[in-house]
Design an enzyme around this catalytic site. Structure first.
Site, short mmCIF file in Angstrom:
data_model
loop_
_atom_site.label_atom_id
_atom_site.label_comp_id
_atom_site.label_asym_id
_atom_site.label_seq_id
_atom_site.Cartn_x
_atom_site.Cartn_y
_atom_site.Cartn_z
N ARG A 171 0.84 -1.20 0.00
CA ARG A 171 0.00 0.00 0.00
C ARG A 171 0.88 1.26 0.00
O ARG A 171 0.55 2.27 -0.63
CB ARG A 171 -0.93 -0.04 1.23
CG ARG A 171 -1.82 1.15 1.41
CD ARG A 171 -2.82 1.27 0.26
NE ARG A 171 -3.59 2.49 0.42
CZ ARG A 171 -4.92 2.55 0.45
NH1 ARG A 171 -5.63 1.45 0.32
NH2 ARG A 171 -5.54 3.69 0.60
N LEU B 45 -6.22 8.45 1.65
CA LEU B 45 -4.95 9.01 1.19
C LEU B 45 -3.95 9.04 2.35
O LEU B 45 -4.33 9.24 3.51
CB LEU B 45 -5.19 10.42 0.65
CG LEU B 45 -6.10 10.45 -0.59
CD1 LEU B 45 -6.71 11.83 -0.81
CD2 LEU B 45 -5.33 9.98 -1.83
N THR C 223 -15.58 15.32 -1.02
CA THR C 223 -17.02 15.50 -0.89
C THR C 223 -17.64 14.18 -0.44
O THR C 223 -17.30 13.12 -0.95
CB THR C 223 -17.64 16.07 -2.18
OG1 THR C 223 -19.04 16.08 -2.04
CG2 THR C 223 -17.25 15.30 -3.41
N HIS C 224 -18.54 14.29 0.55
CA HIS C 224 -19.13 13.10 1.17
C HIS C 224 -20.65 13.23 1.18
O HIS C 224 -21.17 14.29 1.55
CB HIS C 224 -18.59 12.94 2.60
CG HIS C 224 -19.15 11.75 3.29
ND1 HIS C 224 -18.90 10.46 2.86
CD2 HIS C 224 -19.98 11.64 4.35
CE1 HIS C 224 -19.54 9.61 3.64
NE2 HIS C 224 -20.20 10.30 4.55
N ASP D 9 -8.30 14.88 6.39
CA ASP D 9 -7.26 14.65 7.39
C ASP D 9 -7.05 13.15 7.51
O ASP D 9 -7.54 12.38 6.67
CB ASP D 9 -7.60 15.34 8.72
CG ASP D 9 -8.82 14.73 9.40
OD1 ASP D 9 -9.34 13.70 8.93
OD2 ASP D 9 -9.25 15.30 10.42
C1 GAR Z 1 -20.63 11.20 -4.48
O1 GAR Z 1 -21.92 11.24 -3.92
C2 GAR Z 1 -19.58 11.28 -3.38
O2 GAR Z 1 -19.95 12.10 -2.32
C3 GAR Z 1 -19.51 9.85 -2.95
O3 GAR Z 1 -19.51 9.13 -4.14
C4 GAR Z 1 -20.32 9.84 -5.09
C5 GAR Z 1 -19.54 9.95 -6.37
O4 GAR Z 1 -20.35 10.37 -7.41
N1 GAR Z 1 -18.34 9.62 -2.14
C6 GAR Z 1 -18.32 8.86 -1.06
O5 GAR Z 1 -19.27 8.21 -0.67
C7 GAR Z 1 -16.99 8.87 -0.34
N2 GAR Z 1 -17.15 8.44 1.02
P1 GAR Z 1 -19.74 10.80 -8.81
O6 GAR Z 1 -18.69 9.73 -9.18
O7 GAR Z 1 -20.91 10.78 -9.75
O8 GAR Z 1 -19.13 12.15 -8.64
#
Ligand code: GAR
Length: 205
Positions: free
Chosen positions: A68, A96, A109-110, A142
């Site tokens: 990894r 990361l 973004t979550h 983080d």
């Molecule tokens: C998004 O809703 C993002 O927040 C989520 O994956 C989707 C990606 O959509 N991420 C997570 O759940 C990370 N924990 P996209 O590929 O259409 O941008």
């Protein structure tokens, strides 16, 4: 006008958040441009979107590395090559390393209102918990899982008849608008992170 803020965007799937950034960056007044798109797997729509937009792409797949740590180091090296001012993890489903995060200011973004429902299944976990309001969070990454200082949040009301897919789709619509707005303001006005407080604006430069 100063040089556009250089974005490297990391994706693992459909890349609709990436597409929203690409569309916003088409307007020079937005203040940012996507200089590269990276992924942890081949053959995903996120990479195809970048290729259609003429943006350089790279793939670093964990299974191609013995350790990894080797993957972490290779990802850091390839991202460094594009000299980003900001890295945006937009649906990138890998943690990361601290070396990466020390090197690059990285936003993620979550699809939930942090600190609620961290991890891979924000919409499912929110639905199972029975919350009436969930949403999306943009935060500075983080060492934890979805624990970093919060840059922006947007609420989404849960409908009586929502399933995971319908809820996630509505979250993603709100999430894309939040991401585009926040990244553009950061590009144009700067960002300051002091402990858990994040400020965007002239004073943050
Ligand atoms: C998004 O809703 C993002 O927040 C989520 O994956 C989707 C990606 O959509 N991420 C997570 O759940 C990370 N924990 P996209 O590929 O259409 O941008």
């Amino acid at each position: 006008m100063h040089q556009p803020t250089r974005l490297v965007v990391l994706v693992s799937g459909s890349g609709t958040n990436l597409q929203a950034l690409l569309d916003a960056c088409a307007d020079p007044s937005y203040g940012a441009r996507v200089v590269a798109v990276g992924a942890d797997r081949e053959d995903i729509e996120g990479l195809a979107r970048a290729e259609r937009a003429g943006i350089p792409t790279f793939v670093r797949q964990v299974s191609d590395f013995e350790t990894r740590e080797g993957w972490d180091a290779s990802l850091t090296t390839v991202v460094e090559r594009f000299e980003p001012d900001l890295v945006v993890s937009a649906g990138f489903m890998k943690l990361l390393s601290t070396e990466f995060l020390d090197r690059f200011l990285t936003l993620n973004t979550h699809p939930a209102l942090c600190p609620a429902f961290p991890g891979m299944h924000g919409p499912r976990d929110a639905l199972e918990h029975g919350v009436k309001v969930t949403g999306a969070t943009l935060f500075v990454v983080d060492a934890g899982v979805d624990t970093g200082p919060i840059v922006a949040q947007v609420p989404v009301v849960v409908a009586e008849d929502d399933d995971v897919a319908s809820l996630h789709e509505r979250i993603k619509t709100a999430e894309r608008a939040m991401l585009v707005d926040a990244v553009g303001r950061i590009a144009r006005e700067g960002i300051a992170v002091e402990g858990r407080r994040v400020r965007i604006g002239a004073a943050a430069r």
